[in-house]
Design an enzyme around this catalytic site. Structure first.
Site, PDB file in Angstrom:
ATOM      1  N   GLY A  49      33.415-124.374  29.085  1.00  0.00           N
ATOM      2  CA  GLY A  49      32.369-125.144  29.768  1.00  0.00           C
ATOM      3  C   GLY A  49      32.776-125.524  31.187  1.00  0.00           C
TER       4      GLY A  49
ATOM      5  N   SER B 133      31.560-123.848  19.807  1.00  0.00           N
ATOM      6  CA  SER B 133      30.879-125.148  19.755  1.00  0.00           C
ATOM      7  C   SER B 133      30.800-125.735  18.343  1.00  0.00           C
ATOM      8  CB  SER B 133      29.464-125.045  20.330  1.00  0.00           C
ATOM      9  OG  SER B 133      29.525-124.709  21.696  1.00  0.00           O
TER      10      SER B 133
ATOM     11  N   GLU C 121      42.430-121.986  18.865  1.00  0.00           N
ATOM     12  CA  GLU C 121      41.665-120.887  19.464  1.00  0.00           C
ATOM     13  C   GLU C 121      41.855-120.929  20.969  1.00  0.00           C
ATOM     14  OE1 GLU C 121      37.572-121.088  20.118  1.00  0.00           O
ATOM     15  OE2 GLU C 121      37.576-123.241  20.488  1.00  0.00           O
TER      16      GLU C 121
ATOM     17  N   ARG D 162      41.199-122.014  28.351  1.00  0.00           N
ATOM     18  CA  ARG D 162      41.519-123.290  27.697  1.00  0.00           C
ATOM     19  C   ARG D 162      41.889-123.047  26.250  1.00  0.00           C
ATOM     20  NH1 ARG D 162      36.578-126.319  26.401  1.00  0.00           N
ATOM     21  NH2 ARG D 162      37.566-126.335  24.387  1.00  0.00           N
TER      22      ARG D 162
ATOM     23  N   GLU E 232      25.247-120.322  22.567  1.00  0.00           N
ATOM     24  CA  GLU E 232      25.665-121.338  23.531  1.00  0.00           C
ATOM     25  C   GLU E 232      24.945-121.199  24.877  1.00  0.00           C
ATOM     26  OE1 GLU E 232      30.201-122.245  22.867  1.00  0.00           O
ATOM     27  OE2 GLU E 232      29.745-120.198  22.321  1.00  0.00           O
TER      28      GLU E 232
ATOM     29  N   ASN F 206      39.649-120.271  24.594  1.00  0.00           N
ATOM     30  CA  ASN F 206      38.341-120.030  25.214  1.00  0.00           C
ATOM     31  C   ASN F 206      38.562-119.384  26.571  1.00  0.00           C
ATOM     32  OD1 ASN F 206      36.648-121.704  23.234  1.00  0.00           O
ATOM     33  ND2 ASN F 206      38.251-123.118  23.843  1.00  0.00           N
TER      34      ASN F 206
ATOM     35  N   ASP G 214      42.688-124.534  22.561  1.00  0.00           N
ATOM     36  CA  ASP G 214      42.473-125.737  21.745  1.00  0.00           C
ATOM     37  C   ASP G 214      43.593-125.829  20.737  1.00  0.00           C
ATOM     38  OD1 ASP G 214      40.142-126.296  23.064  1.00  0.00           O
ATOM     39  OD2 ASP G 214      38.814-125.476  21.508  1.00  0.00           O
TER      40      ASP G 214
ATOM     41  N   TYR H  25      28.908-132.472  22.774  1.00  0.00           N
ATOM     42  CA  TYR H  25      27.962-132.402  23.887  1.00  0.00           C
ATOM     43  C   TYR H  25      27.057-133.621  24.062  1.00  0.00           C
ATOM     44  CZ  TYR H  25      29.449-127.576  23.811  1.00  0.00           C
ATOM     45  OH  TYR H  25      30.211-126.441  23.829  1.00  0.00           O
TER      46      TYR H  25
HETATM   47  N1  LIG Z   1      42.359-126.024  10.878  1.00  0.00           N
HETATM   48  C1  LIG Z   1      41.723-127.091  11.349  1.00  0.00           C
HETATM   49  N2  LIG Z   1      42.069-128.334  10.948  1.00  0.00           N
HETATM   50  C2  LIG Z   1      41.422-129.428  11.408  1.00  0.00           C
HETATM   51  N3  LIG Z   1      40.408-129.391  12.281  1.00  0.00           N
HETATM   52  C3  LIG Z   1      40.006-128.181  12.738  1.00  0.00           C
HETATM   53  C4  LIG Z   1      40.643-126.975  12.308  1.00  0.00           C
HETATM   54  N4  LIG Z   1      40.030-125.939  12.923  1.00  0.00           N
HETATM   55  C5  LIG Z   1      39.072-126.475  13.707  1.00  0.00           C
HETATM   56  N5  LIG Z   1      39.053-127.820  13.597  1.00  0.00           N
HETATM   57  C6  LIG Z   1      38.137-128.745  14.281  1.00  0.00           C
HETATM   58  O1  LIG Z   1      36.951-128.074  14.653  1.00  0.00           O
HETATM   59  C7  LIG Z   1      36.818-128.009  16.063  1.00  0.00           C
HETATM   60  C8  LIG Z   1      36.285-126.646  16.479  1.00  0.00           C
HETATM   61  O2  LIG Z   1      37.179-125.636  16.067  1.00  0.00           O
HETATM   62  P1  LIG Z   1      37.686-124.493  17.028  1.00  0.00           P
HETATM   63  O3  LIG Z   1      38.608-123.629  16.246  1.00  0.00           O
HETATM   64  O4  LIG Z   1      38.222-125.063  18.291  1.00  0.00           O
HETATM   65  O5  LIG Z   1      36.361-123.636  17.298  1.00  0.00           O
HETATM   66  P2  LIG Z   1      35.136-123.797  18.321  1.00  0.00           P
HETATM   67  O6  LIG Z   1      35.520-124.838  19.338  1.00  0.00           O
HETATM   68  O7  LIG Z   1      35.001-122.429  18.891  1.00  0.00           O
HETATM   69  O8  LIG Z   1      33.970-124.170  17.485  1.00  0.00           O
HETATM   70  C9  LIG Z   1      38.210-128.290  16.594  1.00  0.00           C
HETATM   71  O9  LIG Z   1      38.140-128.817  17.896  1.00  0.00           O
HETATM   72  C10 LIG Z   1      38.751-129.268  15.566  1.00  0.00           C
HETATM   73  O10 LIG Z   1      38.231-130.571  15.771  1.00  0.00           O
HETATM   74 MG   LIG Z   2      37.319-125.141  20.208  1.00  0.00          MG
END
Ligand SMILES: Nc1ncnc2c1ncn2[C@@H]1O[C@H](COP(=O)(O)OP(=O)(O)O)[C@@H](O)[C@H]1O
Ligand SMILES: [Mg+2]
Length: 305
Positions: A272, A146, A266, A251, A18, A268, A253, A212
């Site tokens: 960003g 990301s 998750e 933040r 990143e 962060n 998610d 992005y």
């Molecule tokens: N279990 C899940 N079910 C549905 N969508 C998911 C799930 N896990 C992640 N996502 C989707 O993928 C995106 C990225 O996942 P995330 O766990 O936030 O990791 P990162 O942002 O670090 O890549 C999320 O914002 C969501 O849109």
């Molecule tokens: Mg995320």
């Protein structure tokens, strides 16, 4: 008052996947701090030895490194040893939050909601995982950000290929039950939750491109949720940060299903910080412009914990 901060290093760039996003965040933070009269300087740990911070008389570090080798506790540990106070979470919380698997274990142990999951390995019984979690399944690397290396799997026979793809990014990969619902992010500043942001990505697919580069991803802040739901989820986000030991800013998610069930994805710890990033967006709605936000984060820089 800004001069009280002394010489400030904005740690940006780094060598994670990143890097480019971090450079953009760093430029924005640097500009805002300088505009506020802070003696701020860019410092890229991929190009310079962090030990120079001490030699060059830096009094504080503003960390805007994303991903491994910056957001994961390593730089924080170095700054602890150098005695340079830094923004955001400390060593332990940064390291745990960088690991989506262990983060989920802590949340689950504390009764905080997170999607059911399985750790995937070479000898995983793919059919058993599909049966246990139900389809679709979301496969993602444990330490990546990301949305890199992540796949939505709709057929059990595609699970292994998704694992192989994610394995190119990381030696740990998890599969999660797929949560269909609203995509939310919950920023916090100090011990305050900021307004939630609801994200509407094209086709419900919030991937790297839509994060992005797409103009079609719509960010709603205020979120449009009911006040009860908004406050409940803000509280959940604060608790999710607290049990991991996070501090300063960050933040969480999360996803919210149609029937009102929330799932933490998750957290962060150095998200960003470009002028159009999510934490600044929520701060603005709470009445803090980008400059005020940067100063507030910097004010809270510290050692220990
Ligand atoms: N279990 C899940 N079910 C549905 N969508 C998911 C799930 N896990 C992640 N996502 C989707 O993928 C995106 C990225 O996942 P995330 O766990 O936030 O990791 P990162 O942002 O670090 O890549 C999320 O914002 C969501 O849109
Ligand atoms: Mg995320």
């Amino acid at each position: 008052m800004s001069r009280d901060f002394g010489k400030v290093a904005v740690l940006m760039g780094g060598s994670s996947a990143e890097r480019e996003v971090s450079l953009m965040s760093g430029e924005a933070v640097l500009g805002a701090l300088r505009h506020a009269g802070v003696d701020a300087h860019a410092f890229d740990p991929a190009e310079r030895d962090l030990c120079e911070l001490k030699r060059e008389g830096f009094g504080r570090a503003f960390i805007v490194l994303h991903g491994r080798g910056g957001e994961d506790g390593t730089v924080q540990g170095m700054l602890e040893m150098l005695g340079v106070p830094y923004t955001g979470s400390g060593v332990m919380a940064s390291a745990i939050a960088m690991d989506k698997w262990r983060t989920k274990m802590i949340w689950a142990a504390c009764g905080l909601p997170t999607p059911r999951y399985a750790l995937l390995e070479q000898d995983t019984d793919w059919a058993a995982v599909a049966a246990e979690l139900g389809l679709p399944i979301f496969v993602k690397p444990v330490h990546e950000g990301s949305s890199m290396g992540a796949t939505k799997v709709t057929r059990a026979e595609d699970l292994q290929a998704a694992w192989e793809l994610a394995s190119r990014f990381d030696n740990l990969v998890i599969a999660e039950e797929f949560i269909t619902g609203a995509e939310l992010t919950a920023p916090f500043l100090g011990d305050q939750a900021l307004p939630l942001i609801r994200i509407e990505a094209p086709g419900g697919n919030y991937d790297y491109q839509n994060k992005y580069f797409s103009d079609d991803t719509v960010y709603h802040c205020p979120s449009g949720l009911s006040e009860d739901q908004e406050l409940g989820l803000r509280d959940l986000a604060l608790r999710s940060a607290k049990v991991l030991g996070c501090r300063g800013w960050g933040r969480a998610d999360l996803m919210l299903t149609q029937d009102g069930k929330a799932y933490l994805l998750e957290l962060n710890t150095a998200p960003g910080m470009t002028s159009h990033s999510l934490v600044p967006m929520a701060a603005r709605v709470a009445g803090l412009d980008f400059e005020a936000l940067c100063l507030k984060i910097l004010e809270d820089a510290r050692l220990g914990g």
